[in-house]
Design a protein around this motif. Structure first.
Motif, PDB file in Angstrom:
ATOM      1  N   CYS A 169       1.056  -1.187  -0.139  1.00 27.24           N
ATOM      2  CA  CYS A 169       0.067  -0.132   0.014  1.00 27.24           C
ATOM      3  C   CYS A 169       0.524   0.825  -0.446  1.00 27.24           C
ATOM      4  O   CYS A 169       1.520   1.273   0.639  1.00 27.24           O
ATOM      5  N   ARG A 204      -0.212   4.604   0.892  1.00 26.84           N
ATOM      6  CA  ARG A 204      -0.963   5.771   1.158  1.00 26.84           C
ATOM      7  C   ARG A 204      -0.315   6.493   1.779  1.00 26.84           C
ATOM      8  O   ARG A 204      -0.398   7.365   2.659  1.00 26.84           O
ATOM      9  N   ASN A 205       0.221   5.161   3.312  1.00 28.95           N
ATOM     10  CA  ASN A 205       1.174   5.832   4.872  1.00 28.95           C
ATOM     11  C   ASN A 205       0.607   6.501   5.531  1.00 28.95           C
ATOM     12  O   ASN A 205       0.401   7.651   6.048  1.00 28.95           O
ATOM     13  N   CYS A 206      -1.801   6.394   5.780  1.00 30.55           N
ATOM     14  CA  CYS A 206      -2.417   6.709   6.715  1.00 30.55           C
ATOM     15  C   CYS A 206      -2.193   6.737   7.577  1.00 30.55           C
ATOM     16  O   CYS A 206      -1.052   5.938   8.525  1.00 30.55           O
ATOM     17  N   CYS A 216      -2.261   3.987  10.710  1.00 33.13           N
ATOM     18  CA  CYS A 216      -2.951   2.494   9.429  1.00 33.13           C
ATOM     19  C   CYS A 216      -3.092   1.957  10.954  1.00 33.13           C
ATOM     20  O   CYS A 216      -2.031   1.696  11.470  1.00 33.13           O
ATOM     21  N   THR A 229       1.387  -3.989   6.034  1.00 29.97           N
ATOM     22  CA  THR A 229       1.150  -4.329   4.567  1.00 29.97           C
ATOM     23  C   THR A 229       1.641  -3.286   3.477  1.00 29.97           C
ATOM     24  O   THR A 229       0.969  -3.928   2.187  1.00 29.97           O
ATOM     25  N   HIS A 230       2.823  -2.717   4.242  1.00 29.03           N
ATOM     26  CA  HIS A 230       2.802  -1.691   3.396  1.00 29.03           C
ATOM     27  C   HIS A 230       3.427  -1.777   1.977  1.00 29.03           C
ATOM     28  O   HIS A 230       3.999  -1.647   1.049  1.00 29.03           O
ATOM     29  N   GLY A 254      -2.956  -3.841   2.919  1.00 24.17           N
ATOM     30  CA  GLY A 254      -2.707  -2.929   2.166  1.00 24.17           C
ATOM     31  C   GLY A 254      -3.628  -3.340   0.781  1.00 24.17           C
ATOM     32  O   GLY A 254      -5.286  -2.382   1.622  1.00 24.17           O
ATOM     33  N   GLY A 292      -8.123   1.985   0.231  1.00 23.71           N
ATOM     34  CA  GLY A 292      -7.648   3.272   0.184  1.00 23.71           C
ATOM     35  C   GLY A 292      -8.412   4.248  -0.745  1.00 23.71           C
ATOM     36  O   GLY A 292      -8.773   5.903  -0.377  1.00 23.71           O
ATOM     37  N   TYR A 339      -7.926   6.057   5.953  1.00 22.19           N
ATOM     38  CA  TYR A 339      -8.247   5.727   7.050  1.00 22.19           C
ATOM     39  C   TYR A 339      -7.816   6.927   7.169  1.00 22.19           C
ATOM     40  O   TYR A 339      -6.831   7.709   7.328  1.00 22.19           O
TER      41      TYR A 339
HETATM   42  S1  SF4 Z   1      -4.938   2.418   6.415  1.00 25.48           S
HETATM   43 FE1  SF4 Z   1      -5.396   0.738   4.739  1.00 25.48          FE
HETATM   44  S2  SF4 Z   1      -5.114   2.900   2.492  1.00 25.48           S
HETATM   45 FE2  SF4 Z   1      -4.153   3.944   4.628  1.00 25.48          FE
HETATM   46  S3  SF4 Z   1      -2.256   3.323   4.510  1.00 25.48           S
HETATM   47 FE3  SF4 Z   1      -3.265   1.518   6.154  1.00 25.48          FE
HETATM   48  S4  SF4 Z   1      -3.842   0.014   4.380  1.00 25.48           S
HETATM   49 FE4  SF4 Z   1      -2.872   1.733   3.471  1.00 25.48          FE
END
Ligand code: SF4
Length: 161
Positions: free
Chosen positions: A28, A30-32, A35, A40-41, A72, A100, A125
């Motif tokens: 993933c 995005r690195n919200c 998270c 999972t990134h 992810g 995301g 998120y």
């Molecule tokens: S919340 Fe979801 S979209 Fe945001 S960084 Fe984590 S895995 Fe990625």
């Protein structure tokens, strides 16, 4: 077909309605902030499996309501996600998918995958909008979109809760 996953929960009660087989995709971008799944990134992390192995495991459990594609970011691996979703449909299982992306911004090449998803939980998120009262999602901006009704009525219809 190969798929890079972070993990599998063969019987989940928190990733959608009923009993679900959840596949956590690896990768993933995005690195919200906040998270819950930072492991999972990494696009090169997790493990690589064959989708057939996962489908065989799904077939072995007659109690399942559906499968959930989570992460992810499932939309970074559209082809294996589509294969899993199609297999689930053939088995009479419904398909939930977390992403995301906002529904409106889903990549055009994911159209076929979208057609095989029943409920899309969309949007990043956002920690400031976190709400523990929400079902099946973390922050208030995220929506449970009923894609069957959305397709039928040609406008976004949220899942009735
Ligand atoms: S919340 Fe979801 S979209 Fe945001 S960084 Fe984590 S895995 Fe990625």
């Amino acid at each position: 077909m190969k798929i890079r996953i972070a993990g599998i929960v063969p019987e989940s009660f928190v990733d959608g309605t009923g009993i679900r087989f959840t596949i956590f995709f690896q990768g993933c971008l995005r690195n919200c902030k906040g998270c819950h799944n930072p492991a999972t990134h990494d696009l090169n992390g997790g493990e690589i499996l064959e989708t057939d192995e996962i489908i065989s495991a799904i077939k072995k459990n007659p109690l399942l309501t559906g499968i959930t594609l989570s992460g992810g970011e499932p939309f970074l691996q559209i082809e294996p996600a589509l294969e899993l979703a199609k297999a689930a449909k053939i088995l009479g299982l419904n398909v939930w998918c977390y992403t995301g992306y906002k529904f409106e911004n889903i990549p055009a090449d994911a159209e076929e995958l979208l057609k095989n998803i029943d409920v899309l939980v969309d949007g990043e998120y956002i920690e400031e909008l976190r709400d523990l009262e929400l079902n099946f999602r973390g922050s208030k901006n995220q929506r449970l979109i009923d894609l069957n009704k959305t397709r039928e009525l040609k406008k976004i219809i949220l899942l009735e809760e």
